[in-house]
Design an enzyme around this catalytic site. Structure first.
Site, PDB file in Angstrom:
ATOM      1  N   THR A   1       1.061  -1.306   0.130  1.00 13.43           N
ATOM      2  CA  THR A   1      -0.187   0.038  -0.126  1.00 13.43           C
ATOM      3  C   THR A   1       0.920   1.216  -0.105  1.00 13.43           C
ATOM      4  OG1 THR A   1      -1.815  -0.878   1.039  1.00 13.43           O
ATOM      5  CG2 THR A   1      -1.667   1.360   1.535  1.00 13.43           C
TER       6      THR A   1
ATOM      7  N   ARG B   1     -14.887  -7.323   0.268  1.00 13.11           N
ATOM      8  CA  ARG B   1     -13.855  -6.854   1.513  1.00 13.11           C
ATOM      9  C   ARG B   1     -13.121  -5.597   1.318  1.00 13.11           C
ATOM     10  NH1 ARG B   1      -8.396  -5.249   2.595  1.00 13.11           N
ATOM     11  NH2 ARG B   1      -7.597  -6.001   4.480  1.00 13.11           N
TER      12      ARG B   1
ATOM     13  N   GLY C   1     -10.840  -2.582   3.290  1.00  5.57           N
ATOM     14  CA  GLY C   1      -9.747  -2.690   4.540  1.00  5.57           C
ATOM     15  C   GLY C   1      -9.867  -1.245   5.176  1.00  5.57           C
ATOM     16  N   ASP C   2      -8.651  -0.996   5.676  1.00  7.52           N
ATOM     17  CA  ASP C   2      -8.614   0.127   6.563  1.00  7.52           C
ATOM     18  C   ASP C   2      -8.314   1.739   5.646  1.00  7.52           C
ATOM     19  OD1 ASP C   2      -6.039  -0.917   5.941  1.00  7.52           O
ATOM     20  OD2 ASP C   2      -5.173   0.530   7.262  1.00  7.52           O
TER      21      ASP C   2
ATOM     22  N   THR D   1      -0.272   1.294   6.924  1.00  5.92           N
ATOM     23  CA  THR D   1      -0.272   0.051   6.215  1.00  5.92           C
ATOM     24  C   THR D   1      -0.023  -1.091   7.014  1.00  5.92           C
ATOM     25  OG1 THR D   1       0.942  -1.058   4.117  1.00  5.92           O
ATOM     26  CG2 THR D   1       2.331   0.531   5.784  1.00  5.92           C
ATOM     27  N   GLY D   2      -0.809  -2.083   6.455  1.00  5.52           N
ATOM     28  CA  GLY D   2      -0.583  -3.417   7.099  1.00  5.52           C
ATOM     29  C   GLY D   2      -1.954  -4.434   7.233  1.00  5.52           C
TER      30      GLY D   2
ATOM     31  N   GLY E   1      -5.365  -4.826   7.382  1.00  3.82           N
ATOM     32  CA  GLY E   1      -6.253  -3.621   7.584  1.00  3.82           C
ATOM     33  C   GLY E   1      -7.321  -4.108   8.698  1.00  3.82           C
TER      34      GLY E   1
END
Ligand code: ASP
Length: 356
Positions: free
Chosen positions: A222, A250, A252-253, A273-274, A276
């Site tokens: 990301t 889905r 994510g964050d 980033t990671g 989410g």
């Protein structure tokens, strides 16, 4: 006369004591000057994803490619800030460079969903007004960060998703592409590997392995940027293809304000980033800002606590880049690596990939 000599000596001692203490502890003005020195007129920091990024898995050529692209991207934002441009422009244009590169999981290099499509998420936030914009699950918008900014500035909403977001993008004259634009062989192979692994793991009836193909050996990729401009305004933005093999629409964050992106002139600007799901549950970006606001702690302290303790204890992996209103920069992660770069107002550049 006998009385005058000791009095003179006493005065002499006092005078030299005063001089001594002046050189040991700076006066109020001097210490203000010292912190002024450290204050940046403007500053910028970026990430290109955190994950299992190990030197032994990287060729020198690949490493050089990442470093060059990170440098190219951050210099775009740096020039905007140096010329008096806004932190929002710097964030958007810097992210565009990374979105257009197949190296990162954003824009051109977005990962594949389980259905072999590419569904992209992005968000941006203005620290001055606390205005924000986000788009989720788009398949035809070339640069989702531009759409996120249009949502913020040209609509009365904060987040648009799917087909509606794409209609809005077209209405706003934002560049759209055929979904095939996002096809890259590398990302497609990653999906195939994730699916193969999933099959093997499901054959062994290990239900806990369901989400593992999304994280094991992933270089998430990301992209994100946080900037401080000469007017003291902070901004942050994040753009992503999400996680390989994601399904069921889905999200994510990255497009969630407070999780993937947050900016507030009173505290800091953050991009995450990671994995989410954990960043959503931990409200990671906002949590850092809230700790600064309510506990009065520094950006360093807040970031360390949120990433190394709270996120880690929850089981989440990843990192953040952030800066505060004095241009102080933090790059905190609990993974083996995070693609990252920062520049201060003197033009000093630092690029990093692996753990500190
Ligand atoms: N945070 C992103 C997501 O969960 C993935 C990433 O940062 O690489 O969608």
């Amino acid at each position: 006369m006998k009385k005058i000599i000791p009095l003179f000596l006493l005065l002499l001692i006092c005078f030299s004591c005063e001089n001594q203490s002046k050189s040991d502890t700076p006066s109020q003005n001097e210490s203000a000057e010292m912190s002024e020195d450290k204050r940046q007129e403007f500053a910028i920091v970026i990430h290109g994803g955190a994950g299992t990024i190990l030197k032994e898995n990287m060729t020198p050529e690949r490493e050089a490619e990442y470093q060059a692209k990170l440098e190219e991207a951050i210099r775009v934002g740096y020039e905007i800030l140096k010329n008096g441009g806004s932190s929002l422009d710097a964030v958007e244009k810097t992210i565009n460079v990374m979105e257009d590169s197949p190296l990162f999981n954003a824009g051109k290099g977005a990962v594949f969903t389980n259905a072999e499509t590419n569904e992209l998420d992005a968000s941006i936030m203005d620290g001055k007004t606390l205005n924000a914009g986000a788009s989720a699950g788009t398949t035809t918008v070339r640069n989702p960060i531009n759409l996120a900014r249009a949502v913020m500035e040209k609509s009365e909403h904060v987040m648009l998703s799917g087909k509606g977001a794409e209609t809005f993008a077209k209405e706003q004259g934002i560049t759209t592409v055929e979904p095939e634009y996002f096809y890259t062989e590398n990302r497609f192979n990653s999906l195939k590997r994730a699916k193969d692994r999933e099959k093997v793991e499901l054959d062994h009836d290990d239900k806990t392995a369901f989400y593992d193909p999304l994280i094991k050996d992933s270089k998430y990729g990301t992209v994100g940027c946080a900037a401080l401009d000469k007017n003291g305004n902070l901004a942050a933005g994040t753009s992503t293809g999400g996680m390989t093999n994601k399904r069921y629409g889905r999200i994510g964050d990255a497009p969630i304000i407070g999780s993937g992106t947050y900016a507030n002139n009173a505290t800091c600007a953050v991009s995450s980033t990671g994995w989410g799901e954990y960043f959503i549950r931990g409200q990671v970006a906002y949590d850092i800002s809230a700790m600064m606001e309510y506990k009065g702690v520094s950006l360093e302290e807040a970031s360390k606590e949120v990433i190394q303790n709270k996120l880690t204890n929850l089981g989440g992996t990843g990192g953040i880049i952030a800066l505060d209103k004095t241009g102080n920069i933090v790059m905190e992660f609990n993974t083996a690596g995070m693609y990252r770069a920062k520049m201060n107002d003197k033009g000093e550049l630092t690029v990093g990939i692996y753990e500190k």
